[in-house]
Design a protein around this motif. Structure first.
Motif, short mmCIF file in Angstrom:
data_model
loop_
_atom_site.label_atom_id
_atom_site.label_comp_id
_atom_site.label_asym_id
_atom_site.label_seq_id
_atom_site.Cartn_x
_atom_site.Cartn_y
_atom_site.Cartn_z
N ALA A 73 4.83 -4.02 7.31
CA ALA A 73 5.68 -2.99 7.90
C ALA A 73 5.75 -1.76 7.00
O ALA A 73 5.69 -0.62 7.47
CB ALA A 73 7.08 -3.55 8.14
N VAL A 74 5.85 -1.99 5.69
CA VAL A 74 5.93 -0.88 4.73
C VAL A 74 4.64 -0.07 4.77
O VAL A 74 4.64 1.18 4.79
CB VAL A 74 6.22 -1.39 3.31
N ILE A 75 3.52 -0.77 4.80
CA ILE A 75 2.22 -0.08 4.83
C ILE A 75 2.10 0.77 6.10
O ILE A 75 1.66 1.93 6.07
CB ILE A 75 1.06 -1.10 4.75
N GLU A 76 2.55 0.18 7.21
CA GLU A 76 2.50 0.89 8.48
C GLU A 76 3.30 2.19 8.42
O GLU A 76 2.83 3.26 8.85
CB GLU A 76 3.07 -0.03 9.57
N VAL A 77 4.52 2.10 7.87
CA VAL A 77 5.37 3.29 7.74
C VAL A 77 4.68 4.35 6.90
O VAL A 77 4.66 5.55 7.24
CB VAL A 77 6.73 2.92 7.11
N ALA A 78 4.07 3.91 5.80
CA ALA A 78 3.41 4.86 4.90
C ALA A 78 2.29 5.60 5.63
O ALA A 78 2.13 6.81 5.51
CB ALA A 78 2.86 4.11 3.69
N GLN A 79 1.53 4.82 6.44
CA GLN A 79 0.43 5.45 7.18
C GLN A 79 0.97 6.44 8.21
O GLN A 79 0.48 7.55 8.34
CB GLN A 79 -0.41 4.37 7.86
N ARG A 80 2.03 5.99 8.92
CA ARG A 80 2.62 6.84 9.96
C ARG A 80 3.13 8.16 9.36
O ARG A 80 2.99 9.22 9.95
CB ARG A 80 3.76 6.08 10.63
N LEU A 81 3.70 8.07 8.16
CA LEU A 81 4.28 9.27 7.54
C LEU A 81 3.28 10.01 6.68
O LEU A 81 3.62 10.95 5.97
CB LEU A 81 5.50 8.87 6.69
N ASP A 82 2.03 9.52 6.70
CA ASP A 82 0.98 10.22 5.98
C ASP A 82 1.18 10.22 4.46
O ASP A 82 0.96 11.24 3.81
CB ASP A 82 0.89 11.67 6.51
N CYS A 83 1.64 9.12 3.94
CA CYS A 83 1.76 9.00 2.48
C CYS A 83 0.61 8.10 2.00
O CYS A 83 0.46 6.99 2.49
CB CYS A 83 3.05 8.30 2.08
N SER A 84 -0.19 8.60 1.04
CA SER A 84 -1.25 7.73 0.56
C SER A 84 -0.72 6.90 -0.61
O SER A 84 -0.27 7.44 -1.63
CB SER A 84 -2.47 8.53 0.12
N LEU A 85 -0.78 5.60 -0.40
CA LEU A 85 -0.28 4.68 -1.42
C LEU A 85 -1.34 4.46 -2.49
O LEU A 85 -2.52 4.38 -2.20
CB LEU A 85 0.09 3.34 -0.77
N ASP A 86 -0.85 4.34 -3.71
CA ASP A 86 -1.76 4.04 -4.81
C ASP A 86 -1.83 2.53 -5.03
O ASP A 86 -2.86 1.98 -5.37
CB ASP A 86 -1.26 4.75 -6.08
N GLY A 87 -0.69 1.89 -4.80
CA GLY A 87 -0.67 0.44 -4.96
C GLY A 87 0.65 -0.17 -4.54
O GLY A 87 1.66 0.53 -4.46
N ILE A 88 0.61 -1.47 -4.24
CA ILE A 88 1.84 -2.19 -3.93
C ILE A 88 1.87 -3.46 -4.77
O ILE A 88 0.86 -4.20 -4.83
CB ILE A 88 1.92 -2.59 -2.44
N GLU A 89 2.98 -3.68 -5.43
CA GLU A 89 3.11 -4.91 -6.20
C GLU A 89 4.23 -5.73 -5.60
O GLU A 89 5.25 -5.19 -5.21
CB GLU A 89 3.51 -4.55 -7.63
N TYR A 90 4.01 -7.01 -5.54
CA TYR A 90 5.05 -7.87 -5.00
C TYR A 90 5.65 -8.66 -6.16
O TYR A 90 4.93 -9.25 -6.96
CB TYR A 90 4.43 -8.78 -3.94
N HIS A 91 6.96 -8.66 -6.21
CA HIS A 91 7.62 -9.26 -7.36
C HIS A 91 8.72 -10.21 -6.91
O HIS A 91 9.65 -9.82 -6.22
CB HIS A 91 8.21 -8.12 -8.20
N ARG A 92 8.61 -11.46 -7.29
CA ARG A 92 9.67 -12.44 -6.98
C ARG A 92 10.41 -12.74 -8.28
O ARG A 92 9.78 -13.10 -9.27
CB ARG A 92 9.03 -13.71 -6.42
N PRO A 93 11.74 -12.58 -8.31
CA PRO A 93 12.44 -12.75 -9.58
C PRO A 93 12.36 -14.19 -10.08
O PRO A 93 12.47 -15.13 -9.29
CB PRO A 93 13.89 -12.37 -9.26
N ARG A 94 12.15 -14.30 -11.36
CA ARG A 94 12.16 -15.61 -11.99
C ARG A 94 13.44 -15.72 -12.80
O ARG A 94 14.14 -14.74 -13.00
CB ARG A 94 10.93 -15.76 -12.88
N LEU A 95 13.71 -16.92 -13.32
CA LEU A 95 14.92 -17.11 -14.09
C LEU A 95 14.90 -16.22 -15.35
O LEU A 95 15.95 -15.80 -15.83
CB LEU A 95 15.06 -18.59 -14.45
N ASP A 96 13.69 -15.93 -15.83
CA ASP A 96 13.57 -15.01 -16.98
C ASP A 96 14.28 -13.70 -16.70
O ASP A 96 14.99 -13.16 -17.54
CB ASP A 96 12.11 -14.61 -17.24
#
Lengths: 327, 261
Positions: free
Chosen positions: A282-305
């Motif tokens: 969904a985020v990628i779709e929005v970016a394309q629709r709004l004409d923003c070129s993404l450099d990268g997407i990182e996915y981060h799940r919090p750990r106990l650290d």
């Protein structure tokens, strides 16, 4: 009146050694049948806390009750209801495994038949039957730890206290010890343990208190603590010359149903999401629709650290060298 | 806390010390043999002809030395009496015992029973060896009983010192250096090896405030002189030991309470 599900109640507990404050203003409860962890670096005050609960160290301030009995005024009653597995390999090198258990049978005032029945049961539980009659100096680290645990269980306690149960053990022994601990919980025994291993706290504990510099920073289940940090996060960066599109993108993303919060950062956005699997496209779709070129997407799940760092301001390994635990 | 419980705890704990000793056969042998071999036989033979019988007021040096060796054995056993508790404190075993519903004193009592039993046996062995070397006890079997009682009374205070040290020191290095610092001067600055009359004046003064001297001066006449000379000395030793034990037990109890809570 106390909630029957609460087996340990700690209120404003503190301990000072001379001028040094080891722990301060601790308050928490432990519920029946759970594995409750005290997580923190060396010297944070975990062992001091545990030792006050098992009545071997008198508190300087506050109160603690175990199964409704005060740890100072009714120390003897508390002692007869709990089991303790110390941090050090507290075994006598010259005694056999069985002799350790026999000694403790005497100290817990069990009859000879009762003691022998318990011994057979426990040796089987920790797989030490074959080695029961060898002196402990021939035991490996893992075997000593198993004997320690059997000793802690001998009085058939309702609560078992374990101080760093897998410290210094190899991976296999550690997994084995985790199994025993889970088995105990299945048998309805409440477990209170200290650890400075994040993984151990995460895998094993139902609830945790993160303790650092002698105070409790946060209490909750590992999941609660991680969710408390905002849950899963998408970190989006925009191509350098197009950063003026960021506010636009932010608004567009904010409107998505699975997005909980969006924060601006230099060159991109931090997006807190409910479900990364669904929100990513969904985020990628929005970016394309709004004409923003993404450099990268990182996915981060919090750990106990991350939980630890968020609440103490430093990593677990770094520790706080200026706090002291009793020798 | 009932008496049955107390007895069960003390028995279980004492049994542990006995089992440990039986596992350390080598160490047991040396513990038993060392005082006789080093002091009684080597030292006794070495000075047999060098020592002046007139000064000693004894038939020979060996019979003079026997009383000293008995008391030295009590000294060494007593001062070492806390060592095992020191290790228990360091490796967490003590804490494990303290987390059980035992009366705090049963650990101490078990240690006393064990140290006293070993010391008693050693005294008997030393007197038997001395007998083989021709030392005849002037007061006979009743004399042996009195020697054992005096030895036990001295041992009570010494073991208390040792346990107090064990509970107070920061590391076992400290413990052993303090022990070394205590034990040899206590031997040399007493009448264990030579009579007071043969010492330089300043040493006599120091030796007189050393309780060890008073204990030896009670044991020695029981071996070499007889009841008439021994009785007043034994009476004096009881008085000194009553004071010594009271002070040591008071200090020991304080150190124990501070360490155990």
């Amino acid at each position: 009146m106390m909630d029957p599900a609460v087996v340990i109640n700690v209120a404003r507990l503190g301990k000072t050694f001379g001028p040094v404050t080891a722990v301060e203003d601790l308050s928490f409860t432990v519920r029946a049948g759970e594995i409750f962890g005290l997580l923190g670096p060396n010297g944070a005050g975990k062992s001091t806390t545990l030792r006050m609960l098992i009545t071997v160290l008198p508190p300087s301030a506050g109160t603690a009750t175990v199964l409704g009995h005060d740890v100072v005024r009714e120390a003897d009653t508390v002692r007869s209801l709990i089991g303790y597995v110390p941090q050090e390999r507290a075994v006598d090198r010259f005694l056999t495994g069985r002799e350790h258990l026999e000694l403790l049978g005497g100290l817990y005032h069990l009859s000879r038949t009762e003691t022998n029945a318990r011994i057979d049961e426990l040796l089987k539980l920790v797989n030490l039957e074959e080695h029961a009659d060898r002196v402990a100096k021939t035991y490996s680290g893992g075997m000593k730890r198993k004997l320690d645990i059997a000793c802690g269980l001998l009085p058939n306690p309702r609560i078992v206290f374990l101080d760093e149960p897998t410290l210094g053990l190899d991976v296999q022994s550690r997994l084995k010890i985790w199994d025993y601990i889970r088995q105990l919980r299945e048998n309805g025994i409440t477990i209170v343990m200290t650890t400075n291993y994040l993984e151990e706290a995460d895998q094993l504990c139902d609830r945790l208190a993160i303790i650092d510099g002698g105070t409790i920073r946060v209490i909750g289940s590992p999941l609660e603590l991680k969710t408390g940090l905002g849950g899963d996060r998408l970190s989006v960066t925009i191509k350098e010359h197009e950063t003026d599109t960021l506010p636009r993108l932010r608004e567009g993303v904010m409107a998505l149903p699975l997005v909980r919060d969006v924060r601006l950062k230099s060159g991109g956005l931090d997006i807190l999401v409910e479900s990364p699997e669904k929100s990513l496209p969904a985020v990628i779709e929005v970016a394309q629709r709004l004409d923003c070129s993404l450099d990268g997407i990182e996915y981060h799940r919090p750990r106990l650290d991350d939980v630890f760092v968020a609440h103490t301001g430093h990593g677990l390994r770094g520790g706080t060298p200026d706090t002291t635990e009793e020798e | 806390m009932t008496f049955q419980h107390y007895r069960q705890e003390v028995l279980a704990l004492t049994m542990r010390w006995v089992r440990r000793l039986s596992r350390e056969k080598f160490s047991m042998l040396f513990t038993l043999v060392q005082p006789m071999l080093f002091w009684l036989i080597f030292f006794g033979s070495l000075f047999q002809h060098a020592a002046n019988i007139q000064v000693l007021q004894a038939p020979n040096y060996m019979s003079f030395l026997a009383g000293g060796v008995v008391v030295m054995t009590v000294l060494n056993n007593g001062l070492a009496g806390g060592v095992d508790l020191l290790f228990d404190k360091e490796n967490g075993f003590l804490e494990r015992m303290m987390s059980t519903p035992i009366h705090r004193s049963s650990v101490i009592l078990s240690r006393y029973l064990f140290v006293m039993a070993i010391t008693g046996m050693q005294i008997l062995v030393i007197l038997s060896i001395a007998f083989i070397f021709g030392v005849r006890l002037e007061t006979g079997l009743p004399g042996i009983a009195v020697i054992l009682v005096i030895g036990m009374l001295f041992g009570v205070g010494l073991t208390a010192i040792s346990m107090a040290l064990a509970f107070s020191v920061k590391s076992h290095g400290d413990f052993f250096s303090m022990l070394g610092f205590l034990s040899l001067p206590m031997i040399f600055l007493s009448s264990a090896l030579v009579p007071l009359s043969a010492m330089p004046g300043w040493m006599q003064v120091v030796a007189l405030v050393n309780p060890m001297t008073w204990v030896i001066d009670a044991v020695r006449p029981l071996i070499i002189t007889g009841w008439d000379a021994a009785i007043p000395r034994v009476g004096m030793a009881f008085v000194i030991l009553a004071i010594f034990d009271a002070v040591c037990l008071y200090g020991g109890a304080k150190a124990f309470r501070r360490a155990i809570g």
